[in-house]
Enzyme design. Structure first.
Site, mmCIF file in Angstrom:
data_model
loop_
_atom_site.group_PDB
_atom_site.id
_atom_site.type_symbol
_atom_site.label_atom_id
_atom_site.label_comp_id
_atom_site.label_asym_id
_atom_site.label_seq_id
_atom_site.Cartn_x
_atom_site.Cartn_y
_atom_site.Cartn_z
ATOM 1 C CB THR A 133 11.115 -7.937 -17.238
ATOM 2 O OG1 THR A 133 10.148 -6.971 -16.861
ATOM 3 C CG2 THR A 133 12.316 -7.741 -16.322
ATOM 4 C CG ASP A 134 8.121 -3.819 -19.163
ATOM 5 O OD1 ASP A 134 8.219 -4.495 -18.113
ATOM 6 O OD2 ASP A 134 7.037 -3.363 -19.581
ATOM 7 C CD GLU A 135 8.485 -5.490 -13.535
ATOM 8 O OE1 GLU A 135 8.866 -5.205 -12.402
ATOM 9 O OE2 GLU A 135 7.550 -6.274 -13.779
ATOM 10 C CE LYS A 198 4.601 -12.735 -10.783
ATOM 11 N NZ LYS A 198 5.187 -13.572 -11.805
HETATM 12 P P1 NAD Z 1 7.311 -17.853 -13.251
HETATM 13 O O1 NAD Z 1 7.693 -17.360 -11.892
HETATM 14 O O2 NAD Z 1 5.889 -18.201 -13.528
HETATM 15 O O3 NAD Z 1 8.172 -19.159 -13.594
HETATM 16 C C1 NAD Z 1 9.544 -19.258 -13.313
HETATM 17 C C2 NAD Z 1 9.962 -20.712 -13.561
HETATM 18 O O4 NAD Z 1 11.385 -20.793 -13.314
HETATM 19 C C3 NAD Z 1 9.311 -21.706 -12.591
HETATM 20 O O5 NAD Z 1 8.945 -22.880 -13.300
HETATM 21 C C4 NAD Z 1 10.406 -22.017 -11.580
HETATM 22 O O6 NAD Z 1 10.304 -23.315 -11.009
HETATM 23 C C5 NAD Z 1 11.641 -21.890 -12.454
HETATM 24 N N1 NAD Z 1 12.868 -21.577 -11.693
HETATM 25 C C6 NAD Z 1 13.017 -20.675 -10.691
HETATM 26 N N2 NAD Z 1 14.294 -20.683 -10.242
HETATM 27 C C7 NAD Z 1 14.951 -21.603 -11.010
HETATM 28 C C8 NAD Z 1 16.292 -22.038 -11.069
HETATM 29 N N3 NAD Z 1 17.223 -21.567 -10.228
HETATM 30 N N4 NAD Z 1 16.632 -22.962 -11.990
HETATM 31 C C9 NAD Z 1 15.702 -23.492 -12.824
HETATM 32 N N5 NAD Z 1 14.416 -23.123 -12.800
HETATM 33 C C10 NAD Z 1 14.038 -22.179 -11.912
HETATM 34 O O7 NAD Z 1 7.844 -16.754 -14.254
HETATM 35 P P2 NAD Z 1 7.229 -16.259 -15.655
HETATM 36 O O8 NAD Z 1 6.225 -15.214 -15.391
HETATM 37 O O9 NAD Z 1 6.877 -17.438 -16.474
HETATM 38 O O10 NAD Z 1 8.502 -15.529 -16.274
HETATM 39 C C11 NAD Z 1 9.450 -16.249 -17.063
HETATM 40 C C12 NAD Z 1 10.553 -15.301 -17.485
HETATM 41 O O11 NAD Z 1 10.015 -14.234 -18.240
HETATM 42 C C13 NAD Z 1 11.297 -14.655 -16.308
HETATM 43 O O12 NAD Z 1 12.659 -14.608 -16.631
HETATM 44 C C14 NAD Z 1 10.705 -13.264 -16.218
HETATM 45 O O13 NAD Z 1 11.639 -12.355 -15.703
HETATM 46 C C15 NAD Z 1 10.393 -12.986 -17.671
HETATM 47 N N6 NAD Z 1 9.280 -12.053 -17.921
HETATM 48 C C16 NAD Z 1 8.073 -12.255 -17.315
HETATM 49 C C17 NAD Z 1 7.011 -11.386 -17.606
HETATM 50 C C18 NAD Z 1 5.644 -11.597 -16.999
HETATM 51 O O14 NAD Z 1 4.768 -10.754 -17.178
HETATM 52 N N7 NAD Z 1 5.384 -12.688 -16.303
HETATM 53 C C19 NAD Z 1 7.211 -10.320 -18.476
HETATM 54 C C20 NAD Z 1 8.452 -10.158 -19.076
HETATM 55 C C21 NAD Z 1 9.482 -11.035 -18.788
HETATM 56 P P1 TYD Z 2 2.109 -7.852 -11.070
HETATM 57 O O1 TYD Z 2 1.148 -8.797 -11.737
HETATM 58 O O2 TYD Z 2 2.685 -8.251 -9.751
HETATM 59 O O3 TYD Z 2 3.243 -7.520 -12.137
HETATM 60 P P2 TYD Z 2 4.433 -6.404 -12.079
HETATM 61 O O4 TYD Z 2 4.606 -5.950 -10.691
HETATM 62 O O5 TYD Z 2 5.596 -7.207 -12.571
HETATM 63 O O6 TYD Z 2 4.016 -5.322 -13.023
HETATM 64 O O7 TYD Z 2 1.382 -6.462 -10.859
HETATM 65 C C1 TYD Z 2 0.824 -5.748 -11.947
HETATM 66 C C2 TYD Z 2 0.320 -4.440 -11.408
HETATM 67 O O8 TYD Z 2 -0.781 -4.692 -10.529
HETATM 68 C C3 TYD Z 2 1.349 -3.702 -10.588
HETATM 69 O O9 TYD Z 2 1.197 -2.290 -10.814
HETATM 70 C C4 TYD Z 2 0.992 -4.038 -9.158
HETATM 71 C C5 TYD Z 2 -0.510 -4.183 -9.208
HETATM 72 N N1 TYD Z 2 -1.092 -5.152 -8.263
HETATM 73 C C6 TYD Z 2 -2.191 -4.773 -7.480
HETATM 74 O O10 TYD Z 2 -2.688 -3.627 -7.559
HETATM 75 N N2 TYD Z 2 -2.719 -5.687 -6.630
HETATM 76 C C7 TYD Z 2 -2.215 -6.933 -6.489
HETATM 77 O O11 TYD Z 2 -2.725 -7.733 -5.655
HETATM 78 C C8 TYD Z 2 -1.094 -7.327 -7.309
HETATM 79 C C9 TYD Z 2 -0.494 -8.705 -7.209
HETATM 80 C C10 TYD Z 2 -0.581 -6.392 -8.197
#
Ligand code: NAD
Ligand code: TYD
Length: 352
Positions: A133-135, A198
């Site tokens: 992630t970019d975080e 999210k």
């Molecule tokens: P998510 O939380 O929706 O899904 C995570 C998945 O991993 C789930 O299916 C969960 O059951 C599985 N999991 C959790 N712990 C596990 C373990 N110990 N072993 C096997 N499986 C396990 O997450 P996401 O949003 O799909 O993110 C996927 C990846 O992408 C993560 O690594 C996250 O850090 C990265 N990422 C997410 C975002 C975003 O905006 N969602 C952005 C950049 C990077």
């Molecule tokens: P989120 O979807 O949790 O992603 P991340 O924290 O990884 O960026 O949140 C996106 C943005 O929205 C973040 O600045 C937090 C804000 N947010 C709210 O304002 N209200 C909410 O209920 C949630 C879940 C997030």
């Protein structure tokens, strides 16, 4: 040839598996622990396919991973498995360390052991792609340049710190053992199959349910949004052509304040599914207490992946959001099952 996807029942993982099955002939093994965020129903359409198999296990289970790698002759691992929600990491950081740090370490160990046994082309072609992630880069001021691959890590939440740790571990396996790793650091994704904890799916869900639309603090925090299908195509491209040992930033070049994202969703819903009382969905907006340590701004410079690998996103924020809102309107049963816990019951019964 087979790829091992971890966390393939989550938001990005399930979009990736569906995308992969449509775009390639190669089999996929999906290893997922099925935490609250893993929903096997996301991939129910693949049941019966002889190119898809699911294994219920955690990435920390190195023995199972080792068996799978050997049984299937896996040529690449794509690691999505993680605890991914910042707010949950604030109330309970332990699980983030267990999965994102210890789990990634065990997965790397299993991959290293398997890779060491490979010879010739199989050894040269093997890849470990870590999705991050970019975080990890921390937060930006309003006028600072976007994150590049050279930006120092400054994680501010336990989630970001655990992902930064995993990125460092992945890097160290390249430097120390020569494992052919690739890392992608992506900005915020949105799209179908996104768990409604999210921002974007939560707002759509709450709007349709007539509930408040919670905005943390002043709502002026900025995220750089990318449609999930574009993230999937970036990962496919990095797997195909990325240079081992390199990291690639992935982003949509779409910086938006949270309040504007929420207003966009409200306007799209006003047009597509007007409220029965004729009022605007924006009337449901409620400013709530801010998240502790809330990062103010993320922005990605995706110049490297564009220049070196020719990748660019296909969707604009408007086109991606229109597809996303339409998908949730067309799939009320998905929302219903994840929010009612029906799929958790199904998982408990099915995998007992
Ligand atoms: P998510 O939380 O929706 O899904 C995570 C998945 O991993 C789930 O299916 C969960 O059951 C599985 N999991 C959790 N712990 C596990 C373990 N110990 N072993 C096997 N499986 C396990 O997450 P996401 O949003 O799909 O993110 C996927 C990846 O992408 C993560 O690594 C996250 O850090 C990265 N990422 C997410 C975002 C975003 O905006 N969602 C952005 C950049 C990077
Ligand atoms: P989120 O979807 O949790 O992603 P991340 O924290 O990884 O960026 O949140 C996106 C943005 O929205 C973040 O600045 C937090 C804000 N947010 C709210 O304002 N209200 C909410 O209920 C949630 C879940 C997030």
């Amino acid at each position: 040839m087979t790829i091992l996807v971890t966390g393939g029942c989550g938001f990005i993982g399930s979009n990736f598996v569906l995308d992969w099955m449509a775009a390639s002939d190669e089999p996929v093994v999906n290893l997922d622990k099925l935490t609250y965020a893993g929903n096997p129903a996301n991939l129910r359409g693949l049941e019966g396919s002889n190119r898809y198999s699911f294994v219920h296990a955690g990435i920390e289970d190195g023995e199972t991973v080792g068996v799978l790698l050997r049984e299937h002759g896996v040529r690449a691992i794509v690691n999505f498995a993680a605890e991914s929600h910042v707010d949950r990491s604030i109330s309970g950081p332990e699980a983030f360390i267990q999965t994102n740090v210890v789990g990634t370490l065990r997965l790397l160990e299993a991959a290293k052991g398997y890779w060491a046994e490979l010879g010739g082309a199989a050894r040269d072609g093997f890849r470990f792609l870590h999705v991050s992630t970019d975080e990890v880069y921390g937060t930006l001021g309003p006028d600072e340049a976007p994150f590049t691959e050279e930006t120092p890590f400054k994680p501010n939440s336990p989630y970001a710190a655990s992902k930064a740790s995993s990125d460092h571990l992945v890097r160290s396996y390249r430097e120390t053992y020569g494992l052919p790793v690739l890392t992608t650091n992506c900005s915020n994704n949105y799209g179908p199959l996104h768990f409604p904890e999210k921002l974007i799916p939560l707002i759509i869900h709450n709007a349709l349910a007539g509930k408040d639309l919670p905005i943390y603090g002043d709502g002026q925090q900025v995220r750089d949004w990318l449609y999930v299908g574009d993230h999937c195509s970036a990962i496919r491209r990095v797997l195909e052509a990325g240079t081992p040992g390199e990291t690639y930033n992935v982003g949509g070049n779409t910086e938006k304040q949270n309040i504007d994202v929420v207003r966009t969703i409200c306007a799209m819903l006003d047009a597509a599914r007007p409220r029965p009382d004729g009022n605007a969905y924006a009337a449901q907006i409620a400013f709530v207490k801010d998240r502790p340590g809330h990062d103010r701004r993320y922005a990605i410079d995706a110049g490297k992946i564009r220049r070196d690998l020719g990748w660019a996103p296909k969707e604009t924020f408007e086109s991606g959001m229109a597809k996303t809102v339409r998908w949730y309107l067309d799939n009320p049963a998905w929302f219903e099952s994840v929010t009612s816990g029906a799929y958790r019951d199904w998982v408990a019964k099915h995998y007992a």
